[in-house]
Design a protein around this motif. Structure first.
Motif, PDB file in Angstrom:
ATOM      1  N   ARG A  45      21.833  -6.163 -18.218  1.00  0.00           N
ATOM      2  CA  ARG A  45      21.618  -7.590 -17.938  1.00  0.00           C
ATOM      3  C   ARG A  45      22.210  -8.048 -16.610  1.00  0.00           C
ATOM      4  N   VAL A  53      28.001   0.070 -11.796  1.00  0.00           N
ATOM      5  CA  VAL A  53      29.326   0.021 -11.176  1.00  0.00           C
ATOM      6  C   VAL A  53      29.905   1.437 -11.097  1.00  0.00           C
ATOM      7  N   ILE A  60      36.856  -1.145  -9.440  1.00  0.00           N
ATOM      8  CA  ILE A  60      35.493  -1.102  -9.937  1.00  0.00           C
ATOM      9  C   ILE A  60      34.612  -1.876  -8.976  1.00  0.00           C
ATOM     10  N   PRO A  62      30.586  -2.821  -7.604  1.00  0.00           N
ATOM     11  CA  PRO A  62      29.158  -2.777  -7.927  1.00  0.00           C
ATOM     12  C   PRO A  62      28.406  -1.928  -6.898  1.00  0.00           C
ATOM     13  N   VAL A  91      34.163  -9.175  -0.428  1.00  0.00           N
ATOM     14  CA  VAL A  91      33.586  -8.392  -1.514  1.00  0.00           C
ATOM     15  C   VAL A  91      33.288  -6.972  -1.058  1.00  0.00           C
ATOM     16  N   GLU A 150      24.485 -12.890  -3.839  1.00  0.00           N
ATOM     17  CA  GLU A 150      25.515 -13.715  -4.423  1.00  0.00           C
ATOM     18  C   GLU A 150      24.899 -14.945  -5.060  1.00  0.00           C
ATOM     19  N   THR A 153      23.289 -13.984  -8.360  1.00  0.00           N
ATOM     20  CA  THR A 153      24.230 -13.730  -9.454  1.00  0.00           C
ATOM     21  C   THR A 153      24.870 -15.032  -9.900  1.00  0.00           C
ATOM     22  N   ALA A 157      25.190 -16.596 -13.566  1.00  0.00           N
ATOM     23  CA  ALA A 157      26.411 -17.044 -14.214  1.00  0.00           C
ATOM     24  C   ALA A 157      26.236 -18.451 -14.761  1.00  0.00           C
ATOM     25  N   ALA A 160      24.386 -18.392 -17.878  1.00  0.00           N
ATOM     26  CA  ALA A 160      25.237 -17.959 -18.972  1.00  0.00           C
ATOM     27  C   ALA A 160      26.103 -19.109 -19.449  1.00  0.00           C
TER      28      ALA A 160
ATOM     29  N   LEU B 647      34.916  -7.068 -13.212  1.00  0.00           N
ATOM     30  CA  LEU B 647      33.733  -6.523 -12.566  1.00  0.00           C
ATOM     31  C   LEU B 647      33.632  -6.997 -11.121  1.00  0.00           C
ATOM     32  N   TYR B 650      31.510 -10.175  -6.985  1.00  0.00           N
ATOM     33  CA  TYR B 650      30.129  -9.993  -6.559  1.00  0.00           C
ATOM     34  C   TYR B 650      29.165 -10.061  -7.737  1.00  0.00           C
ATOM     35  N   LEU B 651      29.518  -9.358  -8.794  1.00  0.00           N
ATOM     36  CA  LEU B 651      28.637  -9.379  -9.964  1.00  0.00           C
ATOM     37  C   LEU B 651      28.789 -10.680 -10.740  1.00  0.00           C
ATOM     38  N   ARG B 653      29.603 -13.221 -13.538  1.00  0.00           N
ATOM     39  CA  ARG B 653      29.617 -13.053 -14.981  1.00  0.00           C
ATOM     40  C   ARG B 653      28.335 -12.407 -15.444  1.00  0.00           C
ATOM     41  N   VAL B 654      28.465 -11.260 -16.058  1.00  0.00           N
ATOM     42  CA  VAL B 654      27.292 -10.610 -16.610  1.00  0.00           C
ATOM     43  C   VAL B 654      27.261 -10.945 -18.099  1.00  0.00           C
ATOM     44  N   PRO B 655      26.142 -11.480 -18.583  1.00  0.00           N
ATOM     45  CA  PRO B 655      26.117 -11.892 -19.989  1.00  0.00           C
ATOM     46  C   PRO B 655      26.416 -10.723 -20.921  1.00  0.00           C
ATOM     47  N   ILE B 657      29.078  -8.955 -21.175  1.00  0.00           N
ATOM     48  CA  ILE B 657      30.104  -8.029 -20.691  1.00  0.00           C
ATOM     49  C   ILE B 657      31.288  -8.849 -20.178  1.00  0.00           C
TER      50      ILE B 657
END
Lengths: 165, 694
Positions: A45, A53, A60, A62, A91, A150, A153, A157, A160, B647, B650-651, B653-655, B657
């Motif tokens: 997702r 990653v 960690i 991406p 980043v 960015e 993403t 977010a 979400a 994470l 850059y990523l 919030r990934v739903p 996770i």
């Protein structure tokens, strides 16, 4: 000192790499290291162009498949495949390329603005075309590539967050 | 210009001093005229004034200068503490914080003129008091042997004297009240002392004393090589001197001072007539000196890095353990294998200890958060016309700084609620036969591997039946079920978004943030919120928090050949179920477990993969609070300690996770966000089924 200034003014140092039969270059200043392809952990997702990653010495980070990013056909990773780790605006992101070829100093005068379309790659991601040493090197606008991501993403977010309410 | 490090040191110190001011201003209002307290406040303001002037922050220096004036007047007893004054001082403190934010770039230009002129007004307003000759009759004598009532400059002199091996004494001379020639006696005292040392300060000023303009008592600070007993005996030979106490001065913050102070403490024979209080004050001073000498300021980033390194070590340790297992399997009990095993075991022990120590280093007393509250509660109560005793316990309880950072807001909310909705007005309380002043208790303590924070009020409590009716009204539950639900469960409705009992919306509670947000915030850090209430007697919130957020135990599972981690705190149980037991309710899968319905979620399907085809399904029953969801995974792998990593920005919030961790083999495993799964389940199943499962 004077010489350095000259380089900055008249030359650009770029990392040259291969991606789907094309030669690309990116500003060496943004590249922090180049590592061999390793097992990437898939992040479900996450945005589609995000391959997953990896563990970079305890961090960690991406990893983006540049083919996917440019809307090019995906390909199996080979022994030549590399991850170019770039750092921009705080980043750190890994970019998967087919192969890293060399580091070149390209004279500024041989760089031209990009044409409208290059092999299906959106011109927004390009900074220019260098005709150098009988080759054509497409220079990437790294900022644009990362910046746009960015935003996407961020949208994710937000979506979400909406679910949360 | 100053370097970034210098500015950051300045800001650190500033924060510290602001904290001191904040805390002591409140105490000052309560313990009116406590000289030690005033001294500390004064010193904090004085330090800020000095350092901000050096750094070139003129407005900050000007503001603290005015504040210092007020504190000085308070200290001298020429100004009385009033509620208005405390309000003004708090206003100044807020302004000081804004000035700090301006420096850090978080705030905009701050105008200080209004507040400064108000401060000036106050400082001059009661000027007549300063002229009263009664100034000398202050009842509050400085505590014997303590460094209070010394200005910074005087302290410096004392400090230097200590280093040179000269002792400093606080000399208190009491003259016979019927003495006719006070000026002569005083003159003799000065004369005598000056033969044996140097007088650096006197209260009241020397001229006044020599004119005989003092009460029955005057005080001096003397630097001398002589012992306290000798000085005292010398003075006692003077006629009409009733009593003399000579106490060594201990500077609480003596810098290189551990040796100087302990030497002083050892060599000085306590003179006769020294009160016991001196000893304790001195002991306290010494303790403070020792404590300070042992602490070091460390950049938080360094601690975080250290924590990361330990995380790496933990990973390697896990790898080594696995390696030993392989060796044992391959070579059996072989000498070499045993040695490796031994090293590995030792390494486990060491990394555990190391991990624990660094965790401890990251711990901060919860006072960091709690100290903000007394002021807030006071202001709120003031505004609402309520009388509240705010009791704070367990300030020293330590927890991870990450937890400290996030726990503030939820607690603010709970306390605001308590002040606003919990505690009744004084007249209302009196009518109910309660004490006029309500009590709010905020308490923190360790319990097993958790920190428990309790916020409790003795206010009006919550009418559970009202909640029941409201829940039925909003068709969250039918009337019959509502009647059967136990009170504790009914109260849980208050944690639902938009569920509020208060009809009138005050400017405090009408902000659209409810208990649901509090609960969510606390659960986000793996905490747990519980509430209980008795109508007419009060409400109690219990927050349970993990000690740290960095390392957790997790249940490892595999999905589509990749390893994922479930935080163990969210795992209720694991089970294997037969596919034929799975039922469909509308478009969701559920299963009956011990008579309850458990909604099921298939992770591989959720992650855009194929559903597992096997007949037996591995299910992780995950939950938060009362809510449960069964998660179908491909394989259960076992428990493991993992280091939580983000994470990255850059990523974002990934739903589904919540983070990632690095496995023993160096690969990355993702951590499942159980909260997101519960949401997912809630979306698939109807609300009714979900509640039945809870």
């Amino acid at each position: 000192m004077a010489q350095k200034f000259e380089i900055a003014k008249d030359e650009e140092q770029v990392v040259v790499f291969q991606l789907a039969d094309q030669t690309y270059g990116m500003d060496i200043a943004a590249v922090s290291e180049i590592i061999r392809m390793e097992k990437v952990t898939y992040v479900p997702r996450a945005p589609e162009f995000v391959e997953g990653v990896i563990n970079l010495r305890g961090r960690i980070i991406p990893v983006i498949d540049l083919r996917g990013r440019f809307g090019l056909k995906g390909a199996e990773h080979t022994r030549q495949s590399r991850i170019i780790v770039v750092e921009m605006a705080g980043v750190t992101v890994g970019l998967i390329v087919d192969a890293v070829l060399e580091v070149l100093r390209i004279p500024a005068e041989s760089i031209e603005p990009p044409p409208a379309m290059v092999d299906g790659v959106d011109v927004a991601y390009l900074r220019g075309i260098a005709l150098f040493d009988g080759r054509m090197i497409i220079l990437l606008n790294l900022e644009k590539i990362l910046e746009e991501d960015e935003k996407e993403t961020l949208g994710e977010a937000e979506a979400a967050a909406e679910v949360t309410v | 210009m100053f370097s970034e490090t210098e500015i950051s040191v300045f800001l650190d110190e500033l924060d510290e001093k602001i904290e001191i001011l904040n805390e002591n201003l409140l105490l000052m209002e309560k313990e009116e005229g406590n000289p030690e307290l005033l001294q500390e406040i004064f010193r904090a303001a004085h330090t800020i004034k000095g350092s901000s002037a050096v750094m070139g922050y003129d407005r900050m220096s000007q503001l603290t200068h005015e504040m210092e004036n007020i504190f000085d007047r308070l200290r001298q007893g020429t100004l009385d503490i009033s509620s208005d004054l405390v309000d003004l001082l708090f206003e100044s403190l807020d302004l000081l914080k804004s000035l700090r934010d301006e420096i850090t770039g978080r705030g905009t230009y701050v105008d200080i003129e209004t507040t400064v002129s108000k401060l000036r007004e106050f400082a001059s307003g009661q000027d007549h008091k300063a002229c009263e000759p009664a100034a000398a009759e202050r009842s509050t004598a400085p505590p014997a042997g303590c460094a209070s009532n010394l200005t910074e400059a005087e302290e410096d002199v004392v400090r230097v004297a200590h280093i040179r091996g000269v002792k400093a004494y606080w000399v208190r001379v009491q003259v016979d009240p019927h003495c006719q020639m006070k000026s002569v006696r005083a003159f003799l005292v000065f004369e005598t002392l000056q033969q044996y040392g140097e007088i650096i300060k006197s209260i009241p000023p020397a001229e006044d004393i020599e004119k005989g303009e003092y009460g029955d008592v005057f005080e001096l600070v003397l630097l001398s090589h002589e012992d306290a007993g000798i000085i005292r005996n010398l003075l006692m030979t003077i006629a009409e001197i009733e009593a003399v106490t000579v106490n060594p001065i201990v500077l609480s913050d003596e810098q290189p001072g551990v040796s100087a102070v302990s030497e002083l403490a050892e060599k000085t024979i306590p003179p006769d007539g020294v009160q016991k209080a001196t000893d304790t004050a001195e002991a306290k001073g010494r303790e403070e000196v020792l404590k300070q000498a042992k602490t070091v300021r460390v950049d938080v980033q360094k601690l975080d890095n250290l924590m990361n390194l330990v995380g790496e070590l933990v990973i390697d340790r896990t790898r080594l353990e696995r390696f030993v297992e392989i060796l044992q399997r391959r070579y059996g009990t072989n000498d070499l294998v045993e040695v490796v095993d031994e090293i590995s075991t030792h390494l486990v022990q060491l990394t555990n200890d190391l991990q624990e120590e660094i965790m401890k280093a990251r711990m901060l007393p919860i006072a960091q958060v709690f100290n903000r509250f007394p002021r807030m509660v006071r202001d709120l109560a003031h505004k609402l016309g309520k009388e509240i005793d705010f009791i704070v316990e367990g300030k020293e309880t330590e927890l991870d700084r990450n937890v400290i950072e996030v726990i503030g807001d939820p607690l603010i909310h709970l306390l605001r609620n308590a002040v606003d909705h919990g505690i009744e007005r004084p007249e209302e309380r009196a009518a109910a036969g309660k004490a006029k002043a309500g009590t709010i208790l905020l308490k923190a303590y360790h319990h097993e591997n958790h920190i428990v924070i309790i916020a409790e009020d003795d206010g009006r409590g919550i009418d559970v039946n009202k909640v029941r009716r409201k829940a039925v009204e909003r068709s969250l539950v039918d009337e019959e079920t509502a009647a059967r639900l136990p009170d504790a469960e009914v109260l849980n409705y208050l944690f639902l978004p938009g569920f509020s009992l208060s009809r009138e919306i005050t400017d405090l509670s009408g902000r659209g943030v409810g208990l649901d947000v509090v609960k969510k915030n606390i659960e986000q850090i793996n905490g747990f919120l519980e509430m209980s209430s008795v109508l007419g007697q009060g409400t109690k919130f219990t927050v349970k928090l993990p000690l740290t957020l960095a390392i957790i135990r997790a249940l490892m599972v595999s999905i589509m050949g990749q390893v994922y981690a479930f935080p163990l705190a969210n795992v209720m149980e694991t089970m294997h179920v037969s596919r034929s037991d799975v039922r469909r309710v509308r478009n969701a899968e559920v299963i009956a477990v011990r008579g309850k319905i458990l909604p099921l979620i298939c992770l591989s399907a959720l992650f855009n993969g194929p559903r597992p085809q096997s007949h037996r399904l591995s299910v992780v029953v995950a939950g938060i609070g009362e809510r449960r969801v069964g998660v179908i995974v491909d394989e259960l792998l076992g428990e493991q300690e993992i280091v939580i990593k983000s994470l990255g920005d850059y990523l974002g919030r990934v739903p589904g996770i919540s983070g990632a961790t690095i496995l023993g083999d160096g690969r990355v495993a993702l951590i499942i966000d159980v909260r997101a799964l519960l949401r997912e389940a809630a979306r698939e199943v109807t609300g009714e089924a979900l509640y039945a499962a809870g």
